[in-house]
Design an enzyme around this catalytic site. Structure first.
Site, PDB file in Angstrom:
ATOM      1  CG  HIS A   1      -0.895   3.010  -6.803  1.00 36.83           C
ATOM      2  ND1 HIS A   1      -2.120   3.604  -6.618  1.00 36.83           N
ATOM      3  CD2 HIS A   1       0.026   3.976  -6.513  1.00 36.83           C
ATOM      4  CE1 HIS A   1      -1.955   4.853  -6.239  1.00 36.83           C
ATOM      5  NE2 HIS A   1      -0.655   5.110  -6.172  1.00 36.83           N
TER       6      HIS A   1
ATOM      7  CB  SER B   1       9.472   6.689  -8.791  1.00 38.97           C
ATOM      8  OG  SER B   1       9.357   6.888 -10.192  1.00 38.97           O
TER       9      SER B   1
ATOM     10  CE1 TYR C   1       2.170   8.383  -1.731  1.00 41.88           C
ATOM     11  CE2 TYR C   1      -0.007   9.317  -2.161  1.00 41.88           C
ATOM     12  CZ  TYR C   1       1.189   8.773  -2.617  1.00 41.88           C
ATOM     13  OH  TYR C   1       1.381   8.605  -3.962  1.00 41.88           O
TER      14      TYR C   1
END
Length: 753
Positions: free
Chosen positions: A117, A326, A558
């Site tokens: 990713h 994150s 998602y």
């Protein structure tokens, strides 16, 4: 002269060989191959920012694979890509090649292809329209280098299969990630949240591969954190924090397995070369002064500066349930005021585009990448060194294709009992367009929007107006793009998805084709683990490990919990198949678990489409490269100053007249090289564009100009050896008639003390 070998000695060797197999239990192999795509002109995949096009390399991207096989039984192959995500069409074409080469040995059932990713890799390699709009359609180079690299990686792993053991270890890494949608997480039941100390998963699970004769040959681990340390404005190809961690750990192993506490002493890509030159500074300057920049020269196109070791240690840092996770650990702040962003909507005075997450190296994104990468690397080293639990038992796998656009799912009824509901055709909500704190969107969109607005509905309806059944199915998501029902010029989003389960002894890998949020991943893992134990407590009751491999085999955005979906932040708005998507996954994985335990073969399900022949590409080709009159490709445009001396920590750079990097990707080679002078006047490459300390930057002075420049930039690491160095650039140019010519040029020499 012939030598006779006694029969009893041959018999002893045979027994020894069998003993090795029986004690190690598995055959293991690893592989690694360059998958760096076009480093110019191509939009990067991840942020959907049309202005973010590649213009160089931070460090190269790789595919890394392991294969674990029973000596006379089943096997599994896992490939980790330094790419944003896996792609259905890439997976299809890789499997076709593997079938042609190996028959039914490697199929969709036992091969998993997963992305880390990174948001700093070339795009255009997925087959659905939604994911290739900003890349101006399909980019054949991006696609080809992935298919080729994955195939070569699996070939390497297959050819290196030898008796060995696999060890597993787990531990918590506390300071490498935060939850970027905490208000959404808080909508989960308090009783459920109270079971967990953190609002993100902190656990890293690592596998250590040990050849019975050669010793350790690799490690793969799973840990959840987004590949967004590099920002939406970065234009250098990069594996982001996970790619950096992999580079650091491979270097650590090659350089004697020593971890430095100093951030400036991360192990280098190449082993230390000790110079035999006189270390007298004046003498070194005189030597350097005798080596002026070279004129550009043509090369054999097959020349590659570096080739990987055939038995190199392979380390992969794989992605897990990173949906709301994150790496920007300092939090999200408004760029206009410096104040924290609004908690519920991640806005600044109502504007989402002003809210940005800050990494630990803020404002330097390269430093943030290094720090988060180093944290994962050091955690992995600790787990690697202390791994003692050996995986033992069967190797197995299950796989099925499932149509998630209209899947019946059984859910608990509010008043008791259960009811049957359905998933929906794919659709994205208004909150999707707001982006995240890692990369905010534009216009007046905001996260947490469960209403939408009239203007954007009018814009949406030009493309496709969702019908009442779809609107009802997706509630409370206000539909911005009804992608599952958009078919022009071909499918905008996937409907048929792969679900896959791999088993190696007491480890089970759940291959999921999307980004599960923290709590969604926890629910899936817990459901599968408890279900497996309930099916066969003797087989799975003793220390069963379950990991999620995110973004695997294809991509479908998602997956949130039902409660997070109600909030409609970015992750919920990007949960394509409606509020019951997670429940559908749990249902389907339980089917895989049942088949795995009972030794059944599940129906393969509906096949996903192969849309390769329908792809459209609007990216202009390289027409021609040129240089000013009297200048050759590879000539130095801006040289290192004469008689220069640099110290560790300083930066040195040189700029060359170049051609477009799309002419030759230089796979398993380098565009940028740092060479060191050895005795006898031989220049030896010691750093290149696969090193964290070297950057390759490419540019045109004027857009669409055939003239371009390449800058080799070297931040001299603390581990650099004193001596005489120079910078070299490799590239390729294209003539007006289409001929590709490779070239090289070098800077003037300089001294490092």
């Amino acid at each position: 002269m012939a030598v006779s070998v006694p029969f009893h000695f041959l018999f002893f060797l045979l027994l020894l060989d069998r003993a090795v197999y029986s004690s190690s239990e598995y055959l293991i192999g690893v592989g690694s191959y360059d998958i760096t795509g076009p480093a110019a002109d191509v939009n990067m995949m991840g942020y959907a920012n049309s202005d973010q096009t590649a213009s160089g390399i931070h460090f190269r991207l790789r595919a890394r694979a392991f294969i674990v096989a029973e000596p006379q039984g089943k096997r599994v192959a896992f490939v980790n890509l330094d790419a944003c995500m896996a792609s259905q069409i890439v997976t299809i074409k890789v499997l076709e090649r593997l079938k042609a080469r190996y028959g039914d040995l490697y199929t969709e059932k036992n091969v998993a292809i997963s992305g880390i990713h990174t948001h700093a890799g070339p795009g255009g390699y997925l087959q659905y329209v939604t994911y290739i709009v900003t890349s101006l359609g399909f980019v054949r180079q991006s696609f080809d280098v992935l298919v080729d690299g994955i195939e070569q990686t699996i070939i390497q792993a297959h050819q290196s299969l030898r008796p060995g053991s696999v060890y597993v270890n787990k531990g918590d890494l506390l300071d490498a990630c935060v939850n970027r949608s905490p208000s959404s997480y808080l909508n989960n039941p308090e009783a459920e949240r109270s079971r967990y100390k953190y609002n993100v998963d902190k656990e890293m699970t690592l596998l250590k591969f040990v050849d019975s004769q050669l010793g350790p040959i690799g490690s793969f681990n799973w840990f959840a954190t987004h590949g967004t340390s590099m920002s939406r404005t970065n234009s250098l190809i990069s594996g982001d924090n996970k790619g950096a961690a992999a580079r650091f750990m491979e270097d650590w192993f090659e350089n004697g397995q020593k971890v430095s506490d100093s951030s400036s002493k991360i192990p280098r890509r190449v082993s230390t070369i000790v110079s035999d030159l006189n270390t007298n500074h004046s003498g070194l300057l005189d030597i350097a002064a005798s080596y002026k920049s070279s004129k550009g020269q043509s090369l054999d196109a097959k020349i590659r500066v570096r080739k990987a070791s055939k038995r190199a240690f392979v380390s992969a840092f794989c992605q897990s349930n990173c949906g709301d996770v994150s790496p920007n650990t300092l939090g999200a702040f408004c760029i206009d005021t410096g104040l924290p962003c609004d908690f519920n909507h991640s806005t600044c005075n109502g504007k989402n585009e002003l809210c940005y997450g800050r990494g630990p190296g803020y404002p330097d994104e390269f430093e943030s990448t290094r720090i988060i990468g180093e944290k994962q690397f050091k955690m992995a080293v600790g787990l690697f060194n202390k791994a003692t639990e050996k995986l033992q038992g069967k190797v197995g796998y299950q796989h099925a294709y499932v149509d998630f656009s209209n899947l019946q799912v059984t859910v608990p009824r509010a008043g008791g009992g259960s009811e049957t509901v359905k998933t929906c055709p794919a659709a994205m909500g208004f909150g999707f367009a707001a982006g995240t704190t890692d990369g905010p969107g534009a216009f007046d969109f905001k996260q947490g929007d469960d209403k939408g607005n009239a203007f954007w509905r009018l814009v949406r309806n030009v493309l496709k107006t969702p019908g009442p059944e779809q609107v009802q199915c997706q509630k409370p998501k206000p539909i911005l793009l009804d992608t599952g029902e958009m078919k022009t010029p071909y499918d905008w989003a996937p409907s048929i998805l792969p679900v896959q389960m791999l088993r190696i002894g007491q480890l089970v890998i759940l291959s999921v084709p999307g980004e599960f949020t923290t709590m969604a991943g926890r629910r899936l893992r817990d459901a599968v683990k408890s279900f497996l134990i309930s099916l066969d407590s003797k087989e799975f009751g003793n220390n069963l490990h379950v990991v999620i491999a995110g973004l695997t085999n294809t991509y479908s955005q998602y997956i949130t919990t039902y409660e997070e979906y109600e909030v409609q932040r970015y992750e919920g708005a990007s949960t394509l198949y409606g509020p019951h998507t997670l429940t559908a996954y749990i249902q389907e994985f339980k089917k895989l678990a049942t088949a795995l335990v009972n030794g059944q073969t599940l129906p393969s399900g509906p096949q996903p489409p192969d849309l390769l022949d329908k792809q459209i590409s609007l990216l202009a080709p390289v027409v021609v490269d040129s240089t000013p009159l009297g200048v050759s490709f590879g000539d130095v445009k801006a040289d290192v100053p004469p008689k220069s001396t640099f110290r560790r920590g300083q930066q040195v750079n040189a700029t060359f007249w170049s051609g477009c990097p799309r002419n030759d990707l230089l796979t398993e080679g380098s565009f940028a090289v740092v060479e060191m002078l050895r005795d006898g006047g031989k220049w030896v490459p010691v750093y290149d564009d696969d090193d964290f300390s070297v950057k390759f930057k490419w540019s045109r002075q004027v857009k669409l100009s055939p003239e371009s420049q390449a800058t080799v930039e070297w931040r001299i690491p603390e581990s650099a050896v004193a001596g005489v160095y120079r910078l070299r650039h490799y590239g390729a140019s294209k003539s007006l008639f289409g001929a590709i010519t490779s070239f090289s040029g070098s800077s003037s020499a300089f001294v490092v003390v």
